[in-house]
Enzyme design. Sequence first.
Site, PDB file in Angstrom:
ATOM      1  N   LYS A 206       7.605  10.110  15.394  1.00  0.00           N
ATOM      2  CA  LYS A 206       7.904   8.907  16.163  1.00  0.00           C
ATOM      3  C   LYS A 206       7.964   9.223  17.658  1.00  0.00           C
ATOM      4  CE  LYS A 206      11.293   5.532  17.071  1.00  0.00           C
ATOM      5  NZ  LYS A 206      12.585   4.938  16.900  1.00  0.00           N
ATOM      6  N   GLU A 212       9.487  21.167  15.965  1.00  0.00           N
ATOM      7  CA  GLU A 212       8.906  21.678  14.717  1.00  0.00           C
ATOM      8  C   GLU A 212       7.508  21.106  14.495  1.00  0.00           C
ATOM      9  OE1 GLU A 212      11.898  20.360  15.136  1.00  0.00           O
ATOM     10  OE2 GLU A 212      13.407  21.242  13.807  1.00  0.00           O
ATOM     11  N   GLY A 266      13.370   6.666  12.228  1.00  0.00           N
ATOM     12  CA  GLY A 266      12.723   7.686  11.394  1.00  0.00           C
ATOM     13  C   GLY A 266      13.065   7.561   9.912  1.00  0.00           C
ATOM     14  N   ARG A 267      14.353   7.498   9.601  1.00  0.00           N
ATOM     15  CA  ARG A 267      14.746   7.513   8.183  1.00  0.00           C
ATOM     16  C   ARG A 267      14.508   6.189   7.471  1.00  0.00           C
ATOM     17  NH1 ARG A 267      18.662   8.094  11.706  1.00  0.00           N
ATOM     18  NH2 ARG A 267      20.414   6.635  11.815  1.00  0.00           N
ATOM     19  N   GLU A 352      22.689  10.885   8.070  1.00  0.00           N
ATOM     20  CA  GLU A 352      22.313  10.711   9.479  1.00  0.00           C
ATOM     21  C   GLU A 352      22.747   9.322   9.947  1.00  0.00           C
ATOM     22  OE1 GLU A 352      18.076  10.772  11.005  1.00  0.00           O
ATOM     23  OE2 GLU A 352      18.660  12.729  11.765  1.00  0.00           O
ATOM     24  N   HIS A 383      23.198  22.413 -16.265  1.00  0.00           N
ATOM     25  CA  HIS A 383      23.401  23.844 -16.531  1.00  0.00           C
ATOM     26  C   HIS A 383      23.867  24.551 -15.266  1.00  0.00           C
ATOM     27  CE1 HIS A 383      21.599  23.226 -20.460  1.00  0.00           C
ATOM     28  NE2 HIS A 383      20.853  22.355 -19.817  1.00  0.00           N
ATOM     29  N   LYS A 511      19.464  20.296  19.421  1.00  0.00           N
ATOM     30  CA  LYS A 511      18.061  20.428  19.871  1.00  0.00           C
ATOM     31  C   LYS A 511      18.027  20.976  21.293  1.00  0.00           C
ATOM     32  CE  LYS A 511      16.282  16.329  17.451  1.00  0.00           C
ATOM     33  NZ  LYS A 511      15.698  15.012  17.630  1.00  0.00           N
TER      34      LYS A 511
END
Length: 545
Positions: A206, A212, A266-267, A352, A383, A511
């Site tokens: 965005k 990254e 974003g999310r 977030e 398990h 960041k």
Amino acid sequence: MVSKLPDGNPQAPAWQALATLQQAEVSTPLAQRFADDPRRAQRFSRELGPLFIDYSKQHISDDIAQALLALASAQELPDKLRAMHQNEATNNTEGRSANYRALRAWACKQHSDDRDIDAMYQHMAQLANQLRSGEARSATGARYTHIVNIGIGGSDFGPRLFTEALQEHGDSAFSVHFLANIDPSCANQLLATLPPESTLFIIASKSFGTQETLANAAAARDWLQQALPGKDVYEQFIAITSKPAAAAALGVKEARILAVPDWVGGRFSVWSGFGLAVAANYGWEAFCDILRGGVEVDEHVANSPLADNIPATLALLDVWYRNSWGFTSQTVLPYCHRLKQLPDYLQQLFMESAGKAVERDGTALQRASGGVIWGSEGTNGQHSFHQLLHQGSDVIPCDFIAVLQAERPLADQQQALLANCFAQSLALMNGKAAADIEQELLAAGENPASAATLARHKAMPGNRPSTTILMESLTPRALGALVALYEYRLICASFVWNINPFDQWGVELGKQISRQLLGAMQGESTSGLDSSTEQLLARARQALK
Ligand code: F6P
């Protein structure tokens, strides 16, 4: 808007009522509630489009539901939802709307009065169709066989979840991969498996400024340039962004830059152009069906009275547990391998969004907001961490999600999967008393002294709440409805807490510091740093020189 806590404000009576009800509920066995009311399962279950939601194993009663609704009204939940659906600047700290309903609605008419939304979907459909039909070709003229979505956070979790979820249902056209982390192992391992002449890279960001993503995009470009000397490797890139100029500056061709409106967070962005990998892989109609599944939830939320609003009901249970019971975490357990990415997706969506300590106007919250959400696929978790769910000192409300039909049945494995899922919620609710276990041990010949001790170890407290969500089959429509259900649940809980779920300022400081430390690692001055960070940097410099 509602004023502050603690005294004399309109919300205090609602919280008080919930505190009183909690005191009584904590000693009321859920199993007893079922024994007292043969219609309990029907009364606390609902259909919502392709989803069936059974929340009867929750600490809910008519009185509790009434008190939760009173809280929601005091916190103006219906008004806040309406304002959001009317494009108000619900994301007040960024001055942006958050009307994801307007995005999804496009799928029904294939049109929106909002020109940005219209332009985005038209361009997206064109790109998806060109890729799927083979009209779009690589720099060598080859048909694409592989797509790599390079993005992180919301530019990764959504398309990754949808891609995996539809793997067996959809008619997949490509081998789709995801590259998110800046760890060089990720790019190295993935690139080593790909054919350079037929791999398309989608740079999904965005902001088009995420470290990254830009680093991985550069690695992909270098790899292509090395493998295809003399070719214009930017032919093999598409960008999805709200900063088209930044994508163009990097070299992405203008016709391959899919612009997304900047109010899309974003999310929440998998419904938008950020779903391109999904649309290209499974086809435009399948992507629109995902949106249509979301629209069913939009319509339900917009048209139901609060008492019948399912995502709001689930949200109010979350608030009830967080604030009246003091529970700090909740878990999501998909009994469907294809939904194994869902907990990761929801971690970003919930944490977030609701990891906030101030109200919308910036004053300190006086009650807890979002807790931890986590989970993993069943039956694997049984398990592992289910021991803690059953006997641990914390109570962790669970969501069980099951798809009734397997895409490709294998003997009786699907029945066994479902039996395990239903058994877990039953065991959590009923538990098993030490006295009963002791009797069983004695009957089996255990000596009385050790039977009593062993029974205490084996006892299951029970009364642990859960919701079960079922769907017939994991279709695009069911997937869209499921994700929209959780999206509204998070939004409704946030509105009750009176926080802004649409910003994420808390991720910025890290960041900023990481950029500073990268400089320090590359030789810039480290003055002013604490001695711990200094010594870590020194070791890294030494190892990397
Ligand atoms: O760091 C958090 C975040 O800003 C998320 O909110 C977002 O989904 C992710 O980074 C990726 O951001 P972008 O799409 O701008 O690269």
